[in-house]
Structures are given as C-alpha cells and as structure tokens.
Design a protein around this motif. Structure first.
Motif, PDB file in Angstrom:
ATOM      1  N   GLU A  28       0.829  -1.207   0.000  1.00 10.04           N
ATOM      2  CA  GLU A  28       0.000   0.000   0.000  1.00 10.04           C
ATOM      3  C   GLU A  28       0.862   1.255   0.000  1.00 10.04           C
ATOM      4  O   GLU A  28       0.559   2.244  -0.680  1.00 10.04           O
ATOM      5  CB  GLU A  28      -0.928  -0.004   1.222  1.00 10.04           C
ATOM      6  N   THR A  29       1.939   1.230   0.764  1.00 12.99           N
ATOM      7  CA  THR A  29       2.833   2.392   0.824  1.00 12.99           C
ATOM      8  C   THR A  29       3.517   2.611  -0.528  1.00 12.99           C
ATOM      9  O   THR A  29       3.596   3.750  -1.022  1.00 12.99           O
ATOM     10  CB  THR A  29       3.880   2.196   1.925  1.00 12.99           C
ATOM     11  N   ILE A  30       3.995   1.545  -1.135  1.00 10.37           N
ATOM     12  CA  ILE A  30       4.654   1.652  -2.437  1.00 10.37           C
ATOM     13  C   ILE A  30       3.663   2.108  -3.502  1.00 10.37           C
ATOM     14  O   ILE A  30       4.001   2.932  -4.377  1.00 10.37           O
ATOM     15  CB  ILE A  30       5.307   0.307  -2.800  1.00 10.37           C
ATOM     16  N   ASP A  31       2.447   1.599  -3.441  1.00  7.65           N
ATOM     17  CA  ASP A  31       1.425   2.032  -4.393  1.00  7.65           C
ATOM     18  C   ASP A  31       1.171   3.526  -4.264  1.00  7.65           C
ATOM     19  O   ASP A  31       1.013   4.234  -5.277  1.00  7.65           O
ATOM     20  CB  ASP A  31       0.123   1.253  -4.168  1.00  7.65           C
ATOM     21  N   TYR A  32       1.141   4.022  -3.023  1.00  8.19           N
ATOM     22  CA  TYR A  32       0.942   5.461  -2.828  1.00  8.19           C
ATOM     23  C   TYR A  32       2.099   6.244  -3.438  1.00  8.19           C
ATOM     24  O   TYR A  32       1.889   7.238  -4.150  1.00  8.19           O
ATOM     25  CB  TYR A  32       0.810   5.774  -1.335  1.00  8.19           C
ATOM     26  N   LEU A  33       3.305   5.804  -3.181  1.00  7.74           N
ATOM     27  CA  LEU A  33       4.469   6.531  -3.685  1.00  7.74           C
ATOM     28  C   LEU A  33       4.522   6.554  -5.205  1.00  7.74           C
ATOM     29  O   LEU A  33       4.931   7.554  -5.811  1.00  7.74           O
ATOM     30  CB  LEU A  33       5.754   5.903  -3.134  1.00  7.74           C
ATOM     31  N   ARG A  34       4.096   5.468  -5.827  1.00  7.39           N
ATOM     32  CA  ARG A  34       4.230   5.343  -7.285  1.00  7.39           C
ATOM     33  C   ARG A  34       3.008   5.807  -8.060  1.00  7.39           C
ATOM     34  O   ARG A  34       3.136   6.300  -9.187  1.00  7.39           O
ATOM     35  CB  ARG A  34       4.550   3.892  -7.637  1.00  7.39           C
ATOM     36  N   ARG A  35       1.814   5.663  -7.465  1.00 11.96           N
ATOM     37  CA  ARG A  35       0.604   5.885  -8.257  1.00 11.96           C
ATOM     38  C   ARG A  35      -0.445   6.773  -7.600  1.00 11.96           C
ATOM     39  O   ARG A  35      -1.134   7.515  -8.295  1.00 11.96           O
ATOM     40  CB  ARG A  35      -0.050   4.532  -8.594  1.00 11.96           C
ATOM     41  N   SER A  36      -0.603   6.706  -6.286  1.00 14.08           N
ATOM     42  CA  SER A  36      -1.772   7.322  -5.648  1.00 14.08           C
ATOM     43  C   SER A  36      -1.545   8.730  -5.137  1.00 14.08           C
ATOM     44  O   SER A  36      -2.505   9.472  -4.912  1.00 14.08           O
ATOM     45  CB  SER A  36      -2.242   6.447  -4.471  1.00 14.08           C
ATOM     46  N   ARG A  37      -0.299   9.127  -4.931  1.00 13.41           N
ATOM     47  CA  ARG A  37      -0.063  10.455  -4.370  1.00 13.41           C
ATOM     48  C   ARG A  37      -0.359  11.532  -5.400  1.00 13.41           C
ATOM     49  O   ARG A  37      -0.339  11.296  -6.615  1.00 13.41           O
ATOM     50  CB  ARG A  37       1.384  10.573  -3.874  1.00 13.41           C
ATOM     51  N   ASP A  38      -0.618  12.726  -4.907  1.00 10.45           N
ATOM     52  CA  ASP A  38      -0.808  13.884  -5.774  1.00 10.45           C
ATOM     53  C   ASP A  38       0.573  14.431  -6.129  1.00 10.45           C
ATOM     54  O   ASP A  38       1.263  14.979  -5.260  1.00 10.45           O
ATOM     55  CB  ASP A  38      -1.634  14.942  -5.027  1.00 10.45           C
ATOM     56  N   PRO A  39       1.005  14.307  -7.378  1.00 11.63           N
ATOM     57  CA  PRO A  39       2.376  14.722  -7.736  1.00 11.63           C
ATOM     58  C   PRO A  39       2.588  16.223  -7.657  1.00 11.63           C
ATOM     59  O   PRO A  39       3.733  16.684  -7.676  1.00 11.63           O
ATOM     60  CB  PRO A  39       2.538  14.204  -9.168  1.00 11.63           C
ATOM     61  N   GLY A  40       1.505  16.974  -7.547  1.00 13.45           N
ATOM     62  CA  GLY A  40       1.627  18.429  -7.477  1.00 13.45           C
ATOM     63  C   GLY A  40       1.834  18.950  -6.068  1.00 13.45           C
ATOM     64  O   GLY A  40       1.942  20.168  -5.876  1.00 13.45           O
ATOM     65  N   LYS A  41       1.879  18.046  -5.085  1.00 14.57           N
ATOM     66  CA  LYS A  41       2.017  18.471  -3.694  1.00 14.57           C
ATOM     67  C   LYS A  41       3.103  17.644  -3.007  1.00 14.57           C
ATOM     68  O   LYS A  41       3.349  16.489  -3.370  1.00 14.57           O
ATOM     69  CB  LYS A  41       0.700  18.260  -2.936  1.00 14.57           C
ATOM     70  N   PRO A  42       3.715  18.199  -1.958  1.00  9.39           N
ATOM     71  CA  PRO A  42       4.516  17.340  -1.097  1.00  9.39           C
ATOM     72  C   PRO A  42       3.582  16.389  -0.358  1.00  9.39           C
ATOM     73  O   PRO A  42       2.394  16.682  -0.195  1.00  9.39           O
ATOM     74  CB  PRO A  42       5.196  18.320  -0.139  1.00  9.39           C
ATOM     75  N   PHE A  43       4.101  15.258   0.079  1.00 12.88           N
ATOM     76  CA  PHE A  43       3.219  14.296   0.743  1.00 12.88           C
ATOM     77  C   PHE A  43       3.631  14.044   2.186  1.00 12.88           C
ATOM     78  O   PHE A  43       4.796  14.222   2.568  1.00 12.88           O
ATOM     79  CB  PHE A  43       3.165  12.968  -0.027  1.00 12.88           C
ATOM     80  N   PHE A  44       2.641  13.649   2.968  1.00 11.80           N
ATOM     81  CA  PHE A  44       2.859  13.061   4.290  1.00 11.80           C
ATOM     82  C   PHE A  44       2.131  11.735   4.287  1.00 11.80           C
ATOM     83  O   PHE A  44       0.924  11.677   4.059  1.00 11.80           O
ATOM     84  CB  PHE A  44       2.308  13.947   5.401  1.00 11.80           C
ATOM     85  N   PHE A  45       2.866  10.650   4.512  1.00 12.32           N
ATOM     86  CA  PHE A  45       2.254   9.321   4.498  1.00 12.32           C
ATOM     87  C   PHE A  45       2.709   8.551   5.737  1.00 12.32           C
ATOM     88  O   PHE A  45       3.868   8.618   6.139  1.00 12.32           O
ATOM     89  CB  PHE A  45       2.633   8.545   3.239  1.00 12.32           C
ATOM     90  N   VAL A  46       1.760   7.809   6.322  1.00 11.40           N
ATOM     91  CA  VAL A  46       2.034   6.985   7.497  1.00 11.40           C
ATOM     92  C   VAL A  46       1.882   5.518   7.112  1.00 11.40           C
ATOM     93  O   VAL A  46       0.802   5.094   6.675  1.00 11.40           O
ATOM     94  CB  VAL A  46       1.077   7.296   8.657  1.00 11.40           C
ATOM     95  N   ALA A  47       2.944   4.752   7.291  1.00 19.23           N
ATOM     96  CA  ALA A  47       2.892   3.293   7.126  1.00 19.23           C
ATOM     97  C   ALA A  47       2.886   2.684   8.525  1.00 19.23           C
ATOM     98  O   ALA A  47       3.924   2.612   9.181  1.00 19.23           O
ATOM     99  CB  ALA A  47       4.092   2.804   6.324  1.00 19.23           C
ATOM    100  N   ASN A  48       1.710   2.282   8.975  1.00 17.04           N
ATOM    101  CA  ASN A  48       1.535   1.789  10.348  1.00 17.04           C
ATOM    102  C   ASN A  48       1.487   0.264  10.357  1.00 17.04           C
ATOM    103  O   ASN A  48       0.439  -0.347  10.121  1.00 17.04           O
ATOM    104  CB  ASN A  48       0.250   2.345  10.958  1.00 17.04           C
ATOM    105  N   PHE A  49       2.621  -0.352  10.639  1.00 16.09           N
ATOM    106  CA  PHE A  49       2.697  -1.808  10.743  1.00 16.09           C
ATOM    107  C   PHE A  49       2.104  -2.279  12.077  1.00 16.09           C
ATOM    108  O   PHE A  49       2.189  -1.568  13.082  1.00 16.09           O
ATOM    109  CB  PHE A  49       4.148  -2.274  10.646  1.00 16.09           C
TER     110      PHE A  49
END
Length: 480
Positions: A178-199
């Motif tokens: 899910e984290t990799i999918d966000y980085l490669r496909r789901s994030r908004d490329p026009g903005k910086p991101f904040f993402f939490v990978a909660n194992f």
C-alpha cells in the motif's frame, strides 16, 4: 529549502533494542540499520504511555496523555483535539495512511474506528490483521485475492492464523504494498506528501511467516533479563502480572516454559525482520521515484514489549526501558546529517512539532512537544528538556484494584510512582533505578535509605513536571 515529503514508518510494540543499530547483534535488520547510518539515531526516545491508544493519541496531538484525555485503550481522542496531519493537509500536503490508527476510539468486537478531522485523503485503515470490522481494508483485500486463506485464518481454533500467513499475503506485506502504491501511483504529484505506514508487527501473538521464523530457528538467543526473586523487591502488581498478563486475560511469564520463551523471542525477531524487509522495499521505491533526497523518513514504534524480561510478558503498567523506550531514526539527506547519534532525552510528542517545522507549517496551538530538527542537526543551543514523562491510568485491561503509574526519567535516574486513593493508609510503593549503575533495572532503590533524598527530589520534580504540562491553553478574559 523546499518543503520535504514526510514518510512516517511506525511499528507496534517494538522495543528500542530490537534493532541492530541499537546494538542487538542477534537480530537481522539490515535495511533499518542502513537507514540509521544514513540519518540520525536517537538513543533515548520515550513514549507517553506503554499501551497503544494513549501513546498514539500523544503522537498525533503532540500532547501528554493527561492533557489530551485519551487515557486508555478504547477511549477516543476528543474531537476538539487537533491532529498534526490536519495542519499538514491545510498547509498543502497530500496526506495518506495505511494500516493501524488507534487514535479515535475503540476498534473492538467489530467496531469501526471513527474518523476524526485527520486530513488524510488516502485512508487505508486496517486496525489489525484479526477478524473485526468489515471496513478493515486488509481484510477486504485478502478476501478478494485469497478467500481461502482469509476463511482459514478467521476460523476459530487451530489453523494457519493471520500471524503465520504466507509472506505474500501477510498484513505487513500489505502495508508495504500500500505504501509503495501510494508513492508510485496514488499520491498527488503536485504536492509534497505526508504518508504513514503503520505496521502491526511485532505485536503479539508471536507468529510470523515460516520463512522468517526459519531465519532464527535453532539459533542461540539471549534469555530474559532477570534474576531469582527479582520481583520480591518490587510493587506487588508486577508479581500478579508475572502470573497472568493483561490483568488475567493472557498467559503470564510463569506459565511459559523456557523453550516457549525462546520461541517467543524467535517469532518476535522474525516479525521485526519481516518489517525490515518491507522497509527495504519502501526505501527502494523512494529511490526509484527520485524522492529520497528530499523526503524526511522517520522510523519509530508506539511502545515496547517485555519479552520475559523482569519475569513479565507483553505490556501494561510496567515502565521498564523495554516497555517505554522505542527506536527513533530520522533520515533526510537534504536536511539532516548522516551517521550521527543523539543521547538527549526526547519524547514521542516531539514528532508532531518536528514534522510541522520541517514543512514550514504553523505549530499546533496546544502542542507540548519540541522540534527535534535543531537537535538532529547538532545545532548549538538546540532546545532539550532533560526529562521524559510516561503515564499509565489502568489503561489496558483494567485491574480489580485500578493501577495508575507515572514514570519520570531524569539524568541517570528513573522513578515510577504507583498511585493509590488519596485517603489510603497503605504504604506508598514505587520503583527507583540508577540507570548508570543498573541499566537493566534489576535493583529497585525505592525503599533504600541511602537513596531517600534522591527519591524525594525526583518525586518533587515529577510534581513540577505534571503542573508544568497541564493544559492552560484556554484564554483568560479578565482577572476576575
């Protein structure tokens, strides 16, 4: 400097020494060790509670447990408490989360954790891998791709279980995907991101995919840190917890054989190595997407695990280092030095202001933490406290006689006060450790006459800390 991306990687129940970078030569964590080599490692990071909910509420609000009010698991963070993720979203960040949250309220018995004003555009919530809410995104995915595995794991009684799920379908692999999918496909490329990978790993119940367990099976591992009759000189509730964990709801240390204790450690280390491999995949994706240079990556955990040390299992009112001290690594190639360590006392509430400062966002109006970036950079005069506070208010499974403990770490000393009713006539009890001469906390000096002055001074300091950290943020309109 541009606003960095921020990636928070958080595990559940990982003690500080379950990482090679912290000196553990028995555990395999090459990717996290490399992260530490490329960033700043904090040797003394303390959480604000030894159980999940209150600790995570402190992370997200930047406030102590007695200030934010989510004092126990199953107690939701009040709606008026502001989350730093909401501030980041308002400051132009694309925010997302995959995995556990455990901040807004109870998630037990099929409950869905309610949403707060959290700012997450992507919210792939999955409280844990076990049967529960139909809104658990991991369950939905697993039932879609491998309904046979889901049905076998969810079935009561002996079976594969979710802990021992094949790696390809394991909860921790899902978090990585899910984290990799966000980085490669789901994030908004026009903005910086904040993402939490909660194992969820390395949370009990002490199971892992066979390929990871096999890495440690047959190895000689160090046993629990304890000695005969250790608990005789410590508060009675610790002896009770030694016999039955979780106020009687789980097996206690005395119910484990020596072989079972070894197997617990094998599986615990296996879970950590599983997470380590997923972190490696995530970091590789950052590199491949050209994001690594200007991404602040933070690795940490919400609290620790006893693992049989001091003749105790799991977590609860205990305030030993292995329960309340956690790993904290920060890597930001464009903004922080590499390969450095910081020994100063820091706390989980310091993460929120650090993220906001990195983003150039306004601080939380009622936040109580310190920005760690100046300390991480090694700046002269960087703000530090010199103490750390941790609280437990009957916060896990409740004891028949409620257990309330408060820990203060200051300099070489740790004091743990066990609070009773104000009207009680029974003797006060607690723990006092000299972490310089006794770093593994075997010798309780609470009743030692030679340390009576130190104990009194620390109790007075604790009172001052509690008063200083009260919430006095409401405006005063007049003097009367």
């Amino acid at each position: 400097m541009n606003r960095p991306n921020i990636l928070l990687i958080c595990t559940d129940q990982q003690r500080f020494d379950a990482l090679g970078a912290y000196g553990n030569d028995e555990i395999d964590t090459p990717h996290l060790d490399r992260l530490a080599e490329q960033g700043v490692l904090f040797d003394n990071c303390y959480v604000q509670s030894p159980v999940c909910g209150p600790s995570r509420a402190s992370l997200m609000s930047g406030r102590y447990a007695h200030a934010h009010g989510a004092w126990a698991n199953g107690v939701g963070l009040p709606a008026h408490e502001q989350l730093f993720s909401r501030v980041l979203a308002g400051h132009g960040y694309d925010c997302g989360l995959a995995g556990k949250f455990h901040v807004a309220g109870a998630c037990f018995g099929g409950r869905l954790e309610p949403r707060l004003d959290d700012g997450f555009r992507v919210f792939r919530w999955a409280h844990d891998p076990y049967p529960g809410s139909s809104e658990n995104a991991y369950h939905r995915w697993l039932r879609a791709v491998r309904p046979d595995l889901y049905d076998a794991a969810a079935r009561p009684g002996p079976g594969a279980g979710f802990d021992a799920m094949p790696t390809e379908y394991h909860y921790s692999r899902w978090i990585g995907d899910e984290t990799i999918d966000y980085l490669r496909r789901s994030r908004d490329p026009g903005k910086p991101f904040f993402f939490v990978a909660n194992f969820f790993d390395p949370h009990h119940g002490f199971g892992a995919p066979e390929e990871y367990v096999a890495r440690y099976r047959g190895r000689t591992l160090r046993g629990p840190v304890t000695r005969d009759q250790e608990l005789a000189g410590k508060p009675p509730v610790l002896t009770e917890a030694s016999h039955r964990s979780y106020a009687g709801h789980a097996r206690g240390y005395t119910e484990y054989t020596e072989a079972e204790l070894h197997d617990v450690r094998v599986n615990y280390y296996a879970m950590v190595s599983l997470v380590d491999d997923e972190v490696g995949r995530i970091l590789a994706a950052l590199d491949e997407e050209g994001l690594a240079e200007d991404t602040l990556v933070v690795f940490t955990s919400d609290h620790g695990e006893m693992l049989g040390d001091h003749q105790l299992m799991l977590k609860g009112p205990m305030m030993y280092e292995c329960a309340v001290r956690v790993p904290l690594v920060m890597r930001w190639p464009a903004g922080l030095p590499a390969g450095e360590r910081r020994s100063e006392l820091v706390q989980w509430i310091d993460l929120a202001p650090s993220f906001l400062a990195a983003a150039g966002a306004p601080p939380l109006p009622r936040g109580q933490g310190l920005d760690l970036l100046p300390l991480a950079r090694g700046e002269r005069g960087a703000p530090v406290r010199g103490w750390a506070l941790c609280e437990y208010r009957n916060s896990g499974h409740p004891y028949d006689e409620p257990v309330h403990t408060t820990m203060l770490r200051h300099d070489r000393w740790k004091i743990v006060v066990y609070h009773g009713p104000p009207s009680t006539t029974r003797a006060r009890t607690g723990e006092l450790y000299d972490l310089e001469s006794d770093p593994v906390e075997l010798d309780n000096l609470w009743d030692d006459p030679a340390h009576a002055t130190t104990r009194a001074e620390l109790q007075e300091l604790l009172l001052d800390v509690l008063v200083a950290t009260e919430d006095r943020s409401r405006p005063r309109d007049a003097y009367w």
